[in-house]
Write an enzyme that holds these catalytic residues in place. Structure first.
Site, short mmCIF file in Angstrom:
data_model
loop_
_atom_site.label_atom_id
_atom_site.label_comp_id
_atom_site.label_asym_id
_atom_site.label_seq_id
_atom_site.Cartn_x
_atom_site.Cartn_y
_atom_site.Cartn_z
N LYS A 15 6.80 -14.14 3.17
CA LYS A 15 6.86 -12.39 3.07
C LYS A 15 6.87 -11.59 4.06
O LYS A 15 6.74 -11.68 5.57
CB LYS A 15 5.74 -12.10 1.61
CG LYS A 15 5.94 -12.65 0.95
CD LYS A 15 4.26 -12.51 -0.27
CE LYS A 15 4.70 -13.10 -1.72
NZ LYS A 15 3.95 -12.47 -2.27
N PHE A 64 2.14 -3.17 -10.90
CA PHE A 64 1.90 -3.43 -9.48
C PHE A 64 3.55 -3.75 -9.12
O PHE A 64 3.59 -4.13 -7.95
CB PHE A 64 1.09 -5.01 -8.89
CG PHE A 64 1.17 -6.45 -9.58
CD1 PHE A 64 2.47 -6.97 -9.07
CD2 PHE A 64 0.42 -6.96 -10.27
CE1 PHE A 64 2.45 -8.16 -9.55
CE2 PHE A 64 0.83 -7.68 -11.08
CZ PHE A 64 1.25 -8.86 -10.80
N ARG A 92 0.48 -24.65 -2.59
CA ARG A 92 -0.30 -23.68 -3.35
C ARG A 92 -1.82 -23.65 -2.95
O ARG A 92 -2.48 -22.30 -2.46
CB ARG A 92 -0.70 -23.02 -4.64
CG ARG A 92 1.05 -23.02 -5.14
CD ARG A 92 0.47 -22.94 -6.94
NE ARG A 92 -0.12 -21.59 -6.85
CZ ARG A 92 1.05 -20.47 -7.05
NH1 ARG A 92 2.17 -19.70 -6.99
NH2 ARG A 92 0.02 -18.86 -7.91
N THR A 98 -4.41 -15.92 -4.97
CA THR A 98 -3.67 -14.62 -5.32
C THR A 98 -4.19 -13.21 -4.22
O THR A 98 -3.37 -12.52 -3.79
CB THR A 98 -2.60 -14.38 -6.49
OG1 THR A 98 -2.35 -15.51 -7.19
CG2 THR A 98 -1.78 -12.97 -6.75
N ARG A 112 -3.27 -16.79 2.84
CA ARG A 112 -3.75 -15.78 2.59
C ARG A 112 -4.82 -15.50 2.78
O ARG A 112 -4.87 -13.76 2.69
CB ARG A 112 -3.42 -15.84 1.12
CG ARG A 112 -2.07 -16.24 0.02
CD ARG A 112 -1.46 -16.33 -1.01
NE ARG A 112 -0.28 -15.61 -1.65
CZ ARG A 112 -0.17 -16.00 -2.95
NH1 ARG A 112 -1.32 -17.02 -3.62
NH2 ARG A 112 1.00 -15.83 -3.03
N ASN A 122 0.79 -10.37 0.26
CA ASN A 122 -0.64 -11.28 -0.30
C ASN A 122 0.36 -12.59 0.62
O ASN A 122 0.03 -14.02 0.54
CB ASN A 122 -0.82 -12.24 -1.00
CG ASN A 122 0.30 -12.20 -1.42
OD1 ASN A 122 1.20 -12.37 -1.56
ND2 ASN A 122 0.30 -12.17 -3.29
N HIS A 125 5.10 -17.19 -0.59
CA HIS A 125 4.71 -17.84 -2.33
C HIS A 125 5.06 -19.00 -2.21
O HIS A 125 5.52 -19.85 -1.02
CB HIS A 125 6.44 -16.59 -2.98
CG HIS A 125 6.81 -17.11 -3.65
ND1 HIS A 125 6.10 -17.04 -4.78
CD2 HIS A 125 7.57 -18.50 -3.78
CE1 HIS A 125 6.49 -17.40 -6.16
NE2 HIS A 125 7.48 -18.44 -5.02
O1 CDP Z 1 1.87 -15.63 -6.19
P1 CDP Z 1 1.25 -15.53 -6.97
O2 CDP Z 1 2.14 -16.94 -8.05
O3 CDP Z 1 -0.07 -17.03 -6.11
O4 CDP Z 1 0.40 -14.65 -8.36
P2 CDP Z 1 1.52 -14.36 -9.12
O5 CDP Z 1 0.45 -13.72 -10.37
O6 CDP Z 1 2.81 -14.63 -10.34
O7 CDP Z 1 1.79 -12.72 -8.38
C1 CDP Z 1 3.23 -12.57 -7.74
C2 CDP Z 1 2.74 -11.83 -6.47
O8 CDP Z 1 2.94 -10.18 -7.45
C3 CDP Z 1 1.94 -12.03 -5.52
O9 CDP Z 1 2.23 -13.47 -4.77
C4 CDP Z 1 1.66 -10.27 -5.20
O10 CDP Z 1 2.08 -10.93 -3.72
C5 CDP Z 1 2.21 -9.40 -6.26
N1 CDP Z 1 1.22 -8.59 -6.96
C6 CDP Z 1 0.69 -7.71 -6.50
O11 CDP Z 1 1.19 -7.32 -6.10
N2 CDP Z 1 -0.47 -7.29 -7.27
C7 CDP Z 1 -1.39 -8.16 -8.24
N3 CDP Z 1 -2.70 -7.33 -8.67
C8 CDP Z 1 -1.14 -9.21 -8.09
C9 CDP Z 1 0.08 -9.99 -7.73
MG MG Z 2 3.66 -16.69 -9.55
#
Ligand code: CDP
Ligand code: MG
Length: 187
Positions: A15, A64, A92, A98, A112, A122, A125
């Site tokens: 990112k 968010f 992952r 996350t 992360r 974070n 991805h």
């Molecule tokens: O990226 P990942 O699949 O682990 O998590 P996700 O639940 O699919 O969320 C996508 C992205 O949203 C995350 O990687 C974060 O950058 C963002 N996010 C956020 O800004 N605030 C949160 N509380 C959770 C996720």
């Molecule tokens: Mg995701």
């Protein structure tokens, strides 16, 4: 489903705050290579609003969402197609949880855990399934044909008959090996 012996593809994004930080970028690139991922495609681009809306469509009602959209379009990201056995789960696991506080406390050695700055920033991805990987690859690598790659190129990536260019951060098929294979055998 692909048989275990085939390489799996996943989509990885480093990112914007990572691309702005040469040390973090290099460290994560080293983690990718040291963990035996092959970099099938690699591009650096500032993701457009349209692309990121499509990419994160499942999150459009989350609190968010707006800050995520703004952050993801705030500067260049590195986007990779990675190949490895069980690439989806393996990448992952290397990324870690996350949520960055959770990553820092429970998995400090993950990407992360080391380089996340907040739940939004974070660091990385990774696709959450092979289906997501296919969908996400189609968004960022429109010309990439997954079926053709499995038919024509997977074998070379699987056998490691590759050349690695650390500057453009991509593995390409070793041409010498292709030529050797195609040479008629002398009788
Ligand atoms: O990226 P990942 O699949 O682990 O998590 P996700 O639940 O699919 O969320 C996508 C992205 O949203 C995350 O990687 C974060 O950058 C963002 N996010 C956020 O800004 N605030 C949160 N509380 C959770 C996720
Ligand atoms: Mg995701």
């Amino acid at each position: 489903m692909q048989s275990k012996k085939y390489l799996q593809l996943t989509l990885a994004i480093l990112k914007p705050h990572i691309v702005k930080s040469p040390f973090a970028l290099q460290k994560i690139r080293d983690i990718i290579i040291d963990n035996n991922f092959k970099v099938v495609k690699s591009r650096r681009t500032t993701i457009s609003r349209e692309e990121v809306e499509l990419f994160y469509r499942e999150h459009k009602d989350k609190f968010f969402y707006n800050r995520l959209m703004t952050f993801m379009c705030s500067g260049p990201s590195d986007i990779y197609i990675l190949a490895e056995h069980d690439a989806v789960v393996k990448w992952r696991q290397l990324m870690g949880p996350t949520k960055v506080y959770q990553a820092q406390y429970n998995a400090p050695d993950t990407i992360r855990g080391m380089f996340g700055l907040s739940d939004t920033r974070n660091a990385a991805h990774g696709s959450d399934s092979t289906e997501s990987a296919e969908r996400e690859i189609a968004i960022f690598f429109k010309e990439f044909n997954i079926k053709k790659w499995y038919n024509n190129e997977e074998i070379f990536y699987n056998l490691g008959r590759l050349h690695f260019d650390p500057i453009s951060f991509v593995h390409t098929i070793d041409k010498n090996f292709v030529e050797m294979r195609n040479k008629p055998v002398k009788k």
